[in-house]
Design a protein around this motif. Structure first.
Motif, short mmCIF file in Angstrom:
data_model
loop_
_atom_site.label_atom_id
_atom_site.label_comp_id
_atom_site.label_asym_id
_atom_site.label_seq_id
_atom_site.Cartn_x
_atom_site.Cartn_y
_atom_site.Cartn_z
N GLY A 154 0.81 -1.20 0.00
CA GLY A 154 0.00 0.00 0.00
C GLY A 154 0.84 1.25 0.00
N LEU A 155 2.16 1.12 0.18
CA LEU A 155 3.04 2.27 0.16
C LEU A 155 3.92 2.22 -1.09
CD1 LEU A 155 4.27 2.41 3.87
CD2 LEU A 155 2.38 3.67 2.82
N ALA A 156 4.12 3.37 -1.70
CA ALA A 156 4.99 3.41 -2.86
C ALA A 156 6.41 3.08 -2.46
CB ALA A 156 4.94 4.81 -3.49
N VAL A 157 7.16 2.52 -3.39
CA VAL A 157 8.55 2.16 -3.12
C VAL A 157 9.32 3.39 -2.63
CG1 VAL A 157 10.70 1.39 -4.16
CG2 VAL A 157 8.56 0.27 -4.77
N TRP A 158 9.09 4.54 -3.30
CA TRP A 158 9.84 5.74 -2.93
C TRP A 158 9.41 6.29 -1.57
CZ3 TRP A 158 6.18 6.21 -7.01
CH2 TRP A 158 5.07 6.99 -6.71
N PHE A 159 8.21 5.94 -1.10
CA PHE A 159 7.72 6.48 0.17
C PHE A 159 8.12 5.62 1.35
CE2 PHE A 159 4.42 6.97 3.45
CZ PHE A 159 4.52 8.34 3.68
N ARG A 160 8.46 4.36 1.13
CA ARG A 160 8.68 3.43 2.24
C ARG A 160 9.82 3.86 3.15
NH1 ARG A 160 7.82 -2.11 -1.24
NH2 ARG A 160 5.58 -1.82 -1.54
N LYS A 161 10.88 4.40 2.57
CA LYS A 161 12.01 4.85 3.38
C LYS A 161 11.57 5.95 4.34
CE LYS A 161 16.80 6.46 3.02
NZ LYS A 161 17.89 6.86 2.10
N TRP A 162 10.76 6.89 3.82
CA TRP A 162 10.26 7.96 4.68
C TRP A 162 9.29 7.40 5.72
CZ3 TRP A 162 11.66 12.68 5.91
CH2 TRP A 162 10.77 13.48 6.63
N ALA A 163 8.48 6.43 5.34
CA ALA A 163 7.52 5.84 6.28
C ALA A 163 8.25 5.18 7.44
CB ALA A 163 6.63 4.82 5.56
N LEU A 164 9.39 4.52 7.16
CA LEU A 164 10.18 3.92 8.23
C LEU A 164 10.74 4.99 9.15
CD1 LEU A 164 12.11 1.15 6.26
CD2 LEU A 164 10.28 0.82 7.94
N LEU A 165 11.21 6.08 8.57
CA LEU A 165 11.72 7.19 9.37
C LEU A 165 10.59 7.82 10.19
CD1 LEU A 165 13.91 9.24 10.14
CD2 LEU A 165 13.32 10.52 8.07
N GLU A 166 9.45 7.97 9.57
CA GLU A 166 8.27 8.54 10.23
C GLU A 166 7.89 7.72 11.46
OE1 GLU A 166 4.48 10.18 8.00
OE2 GLU A 166 4.29 8.02 8.31
N ALA A 167 8.06 6.40 11.38
CA ALA A 167 7.65 5.51 12.46
C ALA A 167 8.60 5.56 13.66
CB ALA A 167 7.56 4.07 11.95
N SER A 168 9.79 6.14 13.47
CA SER A 168 10.75 6.20 14.58
C SER A 168 11.12 7.63 14.95
CB SER A 168 12.02 5.43 14.21
OG SER A 168 12.65 6.01 13.07
N ALA A 169 10.60 8.61 14.24
CA ALA A 169 10.97 10.01 14.47
C ALA A 169 10.54 10.48 15.87
CB ALA A 169 10.33 10.89 13.41
N ILE A 170 11.30 11.42 16.41
CA ILE A 170 10.92 12.01 17.70
C ILE A 170 10.25 13.36 17.49
CG2 ILE A 170 12.70 10.77 18.96
CD1 ILE A 170 14.36 13.32 18.98
N SER A 171 10.37 13.92 16.28
CA SER A 171 9.65 15.12 15.89
C SER A 171 9.29 15.01 14.42
CB SER A 171 10.50 16.38 16.10
OG SER A 171 10.78 16.61 17.45
N LEU A 172 8.09 15.43 14.07
CA LEU A 172 7.64 15.38 12.68
C LEU A 172 6.87 16.66 12.37
CD1 LEU A 172 7.73 13.29 10.28
CD2 LEU A 172 5.35 12.81 10.85
N ASP A 173 7.36 17.43 11.41
CA ASP A 173 6.74 18.69 11.01
C ASP A 173 6.17 18.55 9.61
OD1 ASP A 173 7.66 19.72 13.41
OD2 ASP A 173 9.43 20.66 12.51
N LYS A 213 -1.94 5.27 13.34
CA LYS A 213 -1.82 4.79 14.71
C LYS A 213 -0.62 5.41 15.42
CE LYS A 213 -3.96 0.27 13.81
NZ LYS A 213 -3.73 -1.20 13.82
N LEU A 214 0.34 5.91 14.65
CA LEU A 214 1.54 6.50 15.23
C LEU A 214 1.20 7.65 16.17
CD1 LEU A 214 3.85 6.67 12.05
CD2 LEU A 214 4.02 5.06 13.96
N LEU A 215 0.18 8.42 15.85
CA LEU A 215 -0.16 9.58 16.65
C LEU A 215 -0.47 9.20 18.10
CD1 LEU A 215 -2.44 11.58 14.17
CD2 LEU A 215 0.02 11.83 14.57
N ARG A 216 -1.07 8.03 18.27
CA ARG A 216 -1.42 7.57 19.62
C ARG A 216 -0.44 6.56 20.18
NH1 ARG A 216 -6.25 9.06 17.27
NH2 ARG A 216 -7.71 10.13 18.67
N GLU A 217 0.22 5.81 19.30
CA GLU A 217 1.17 4.81 19.77
C GLU A 217 2.50 5.40 20.17
OE1 GLU A 217 1.46 1.95 16.66
OE2 GLU A 217 -0.43 0.94 17.19
N ARG A 218 2.80 6.63 19.71
CA ARG A 218 4.07 7.29 20.01
C ARG A 218 3.79 8.62 20.71
NH1 ARG A 218 8.50 5.19 17.99
NH2 ARG A 218 9.60 7.17 18.03
N PRO A 219 3.33 8.59 21.95
CA PRO A 219 2.96 9.82 22.67
C PRO A 219 4.13 10.73 22.96
CG PRO A 219 2.95 7.95 24.17
CD PRO A 219 3.11 7.38 22.79
#
Length: 274
Positions: free
Chosen positions: A86-105, A150-156
């Protein structure tokens, strides 16, 4: 973000979920035709889920869980479906970073950011894509997007900041009901302590991000990275000079947008006017 795909990928988790669903269906002595009719879905849809070829939506899981009295097994199994399909190949790297980020703007001017979308709003966007997507592809994208949310609630402890153009809510993508639900959802998310949503009002005119959307993420090692997405491509930004420019623009943009409190008031008034 569109995070488009070309073809949905099968995964072991999808095949396992389908096998568990089939076992519960057969134990309840339903044929595929009978269960599909009871659930209000097509036989093709149910068969595709059982074969691991289609991602089950959250609504489908809840309906079949209740109908088959699966003791929570299907609901729990659905939580372990892979996030990659469901994620584009080019987006997956960012999605992985998004899942571990401590700040996201995030600043968005095209559509409401994926992390804030409702299922109905996202479905309208996916169904309107060109080239057209199949039902399987739409389902795959929906599942991937809802999983990301789910990240919004799983990563308070992660700080999420969003600046959104007001005009996106005036577009009424999907109609009044979809927009009403979207506004309710965004207002609900704004209650989370780790989420800041600011609206850039229509009357602002010139602002710091007229060149387009901005995505910035801070890693656990305190490295900042950026991401820009085009029509069908995505670009990682690692150059410190470029990151500095984006930081400068995003900081100015937050100062030009309404405060979170005033943004909540504006969105509440838009909701009340529908």
């Amino acid at each position: 973000m569109t995070e488009s795909i070309i073809e949905p990928e099968r995964s072991e988790s999808l095949k396992t979920f389908g096998a568990v669903l089939q076992a519960f269906r057969e134990n309840a002595r339903y044929t595929q035709e009978e269960l599909a009719t009871e659930l209000g879905y097509s036989v093709h849809y149910l068969a595709s889920v059982e074969q691991g070829r289609r991602f089950p939506t959250r609504e489908f899981v809840e309906r079949v869980e209740e109908k088959l009295q699966a003791f929570g097994a299907l609901r729990k199994a659905s939580q372990h479906l892979t996030r990659k399909p469901g994620l584009a190949v080019w987006f997956r790297k960012w999605a992985l970073l998004e899942a571990s980020a401590i700040s996201l703007d995030t600043y968005e001017t095209r559509v409401v950011p994926g992390l804030l979308q409702t299922e109905a709003y996202a479905r309208v966007l996916f169904r309107g894509q060109l080239p057209p997507l199949s039902d399987e592809q739409v389902d795959a994208q929906l599942v991937a997007r809802l999983e990301r949310q789910k990240l919004l609630r799983e990563r308070p402890n992660t700080a999420y900041s969003f600046v959104i153009e007001e005009h996106l809510f005036h577009h009424q993508v999907g109609g009044v009901e979809v927009t009403r639900e979207l506004l309710d959802h965004v207002l609900d998310v704004m209650e989370l302590r780790n989420v800041s949503v600011q609206v850039l009002p229509l009357e602002r005119g010139q602002h710091a991000a007229l060149d387009g959307p901005i995505q910035l993420a801070e890693t656990p090692e305190h490295q900042w990275l950026g991401y820009c997405e085009g029509q069908r491509t995505g670009l990682f930004i690692v150059d410190p000079k470029e990151i500095s420019v984006l930081h400068m623009r995003y900081g100015k943009l937050r100062a030009q947008a309404l405060t979170p409190e005033d943004s909540k008031g504006l969105l509440s008034r838009l909701r009340g006017a529908l």
